[in-house]
Design a protein around this motif. Structure first.
Motif, PDB file in Angstrom:
ATOM      1  N   ARG A   1      -5.015  22.130 -26.720  1.00  0.00           N
ATOM      2  CA  ARG A   1      -5.946  21.176 -27.020  1.00  0.00           C
ATOM      3  C   ARG A   1      -7.093  21.632 -26.145  1.00  0.00           C
ATOM      4  O   ARG A   1      -6.877  22.258 -25.122  1.00  0.00           O
ATOM      5  CB  ARG A   1      -5.626  19.826 -26.561  1.00  0.00           C
ATOM      6  CG  ARG A   1      -6.247  18.837 -27.229  1.00  0.00           C
ATOM      7  CD  ARG A   1      -5.791  17.331 -27.178  1.00  0.00           C
ATOM      8  NE  ARG A   1      -6.416  16.511 -28.042  1.00  0.00           N
ATOM      9  CZ  ARG A   1      -6.556  15.016 -27.858  1.00  0.00           C
ATOM     10  NH1 ARG A   1      -5.630  14.471 -26.839  1.00  0.00           N
ATOM     11  NH2 ARG A   1      -7.170  14.300 -28.382  1.00  0.00           N
ATOM     12  N   LYS A   2      -8.518  21.310 -26.699  1.00  0.00           N
ATOM     13  CA  LYS A   2      -9.516  21.432 -26.160  1.00  0.00           C
ATOM     14  C   LYS A   2      -9.720  20.564 -24.818  1.00  0.00           C
ATOM     15  O   LYS A   2      -9.358  19.362 -24.732  1.00  0.00           O
ATOM     16  CB  LYS A   2     -10.705  21.560 -26.813  1.00  0.00           C
ATOM     17  CG  LYS A   2     -10.932  22.613 -27.976  1.00  0.00           C
ATOM     18  CD  LYS A   2     -12.094  22.323 -28.686  1.00  0.00           C
ATOM     19  CE  LYS A   2     -11.941  23.441 -29.935  1.00  0.00           C
ATOM     20  NZ  LYS A   2     -13.376  23.234 -30.592  1.00  0.00           N
ATOM     21  N   MET A   3     -10.376  21.085 -23.584  1.00  0.00           N
ATOM     22  CA  MET A   3     -10.496  20.405 -22.438  1.00  0.00           C
ATOM     23  C   MET A   3     -11.169  19.155 -22.746  1.00  0.00           C
ATOM     24  O   MET A   3     -10.711  17.885 -21.904  1.00  0.00           O
ATOM     25  CB  MET A   3     -11.070  21.274 -21.419  1.00  0.00           C
ATOM     26  CG  MET A   3     -10.925  20.791 -19.879  1.00  0.00           C
ATOM     27  SD  MET A   3      -9.116  20.685 -19.284  1.00  0.00           S
ATOM     28  CE  MET A   3      -8.879  22.215 -18.851  1.00  0.00           C
ATOM     29  N   ASP A   4     -12.332  19.324 -23.366  1.00  0.00           N
ATOM     30  CA  ASP A   4     -13.081  18.054 -23.540  1.00  0.00           C
ATOM     31  C   ASP A   4     -12.517  16.724 -24.098  1.00  0.00           C
ATOM     32  O   ASP A   4     -12.726  15.631 -24.147  1.00  0.00           O
ATOM     33  CB  ASP A   4     -14.409  18.211 -24.150  1.00  0.00           C
ATOM     34  CG  ASP A   4     -14.209  18.599 -25.543  1.00  0.00           C
ATOM     35  OD1 ASP A   4     -13.274  19.463 -25.906  1.00  0.00           O
ATOM     36  OD2 ASP A   4     -15.112  18.520 -26.364  1.00  0.00           O
ATOM     37  N   LYS A   5     -11.247  17.303 -24.984  1.00  0.00           N
ATOM     38  CA  LYS A   5     -10.490  16.260 -25.540  1.00  0.00           C
ATOM     39  C   LYS A   5      -9.462  15.623 -24.490  1.00  0.00           C
ATOM     40  O   LYS A   5      -9.028  14.305 -24.443  1.00  0.00           O
ATOM     41  CB  LYS A   5      -9.544  16.730 -26.888  1.00  0.00           C
ATOM     42  CG  LYS A   5     -10.586  17.039 -27.809  1.00  0.00           C
ATOM     43  CD  LYS A   5     -10.970  16.124 -28.657  1.00  0.00           C
ATOM     44  CE  LYS A   5     -11.758  16.687 -29.758  1.00  0.00           C
ATOM     45  NZ  LYS A   5     -12.836  15.415 -30.339  1.00  0.00           N
ATOM     46  N   ILE A   6      -8.921  16.626 -23.708  1.00  0.00           N
ATOM     47  CA  ILE A   6      -7.841  16.097 -22.840  1.00  0.00           C
ATOM     48  C   ILE A   6      -8.546  15.291 -21.636  1.00  0.00           C
ATOM     49  O   ILE A   6      -7.712  14.341 -21.415  1.00  0.00           O
ATOM     50  CB  ILE A   6      -7.310  17.337 -22.087  1.00  0.00           C
ATOM     51  CG1 ILE A   6      -6.494  18.339 -23.157  1.00  0.00           C
ATOM     52  CG2 ILE A   6      -6.379  17.112 -20.598  1.00  0.00           C
ATOM     53  CD1 ILE A   6      -6.321  19.618 -22.627  1.00  0.00           C
TER      54      ILE A   6
END
Length: 124
Positions: free
Chosen positions: A114-119
């Protein structure tokens, strides 16, 4: 599944330094880095690299780890199932267990690509 006082106490007494390498190993197998792991932990707990290494060297328990942490104000946005437990259904009396599962959820999302900005959740 329901959290019990015994389970909460078991997690509270686990040594963070013994679990951290397992998190790191899992992430590295999935092409993620130690820096990304530490970024996620810092977002969630407020511990920077130096503080994290100090806690590891001191062999603190998860109980102490989460007592010292400054949990991110958006932590309530972390939802879902980890190890059979739905995070948002864990009772408030087991806050330590809930925090542990929230952190594991973030690490799980990182491992799955998962992309860091979503995490690193933000309020909308």
């Amino acid at each position: 599944m329901k959290v019990t006082a015994k389970k909460n106490e078991q997690v509270a007494n686990m040594i963070f330094a013994s679990i951290y390498p397992l998190y790191l190993n899992r992430l590295e197998k999935n092409g993620r880095t130690k820096e990304e792991l530490n970024q996620v932990i810092e977002w969630f707990t407020g511990f920077d690299e130096d503080a994290l290494q100090t806690l590891i060297k001191e062999k603190v328990t998860f109980g102490t780890f989460f007592q010292k942490a400054k949990i991110h104000p958006n932590a309530h946005l972390i939802k879902g199932v980890v190890c059979g437990y739905r995070i948002e259904e864990i009772e408030d009396e087991f806050e330590l267990y809930k925090q542990c599962r929230r952190m594991e959820k973030l690490i799980d999302e990182l491992a799955r690509g998962r992309k860091m900005d979503k995490i690193l959740r933000e309020e909308k």
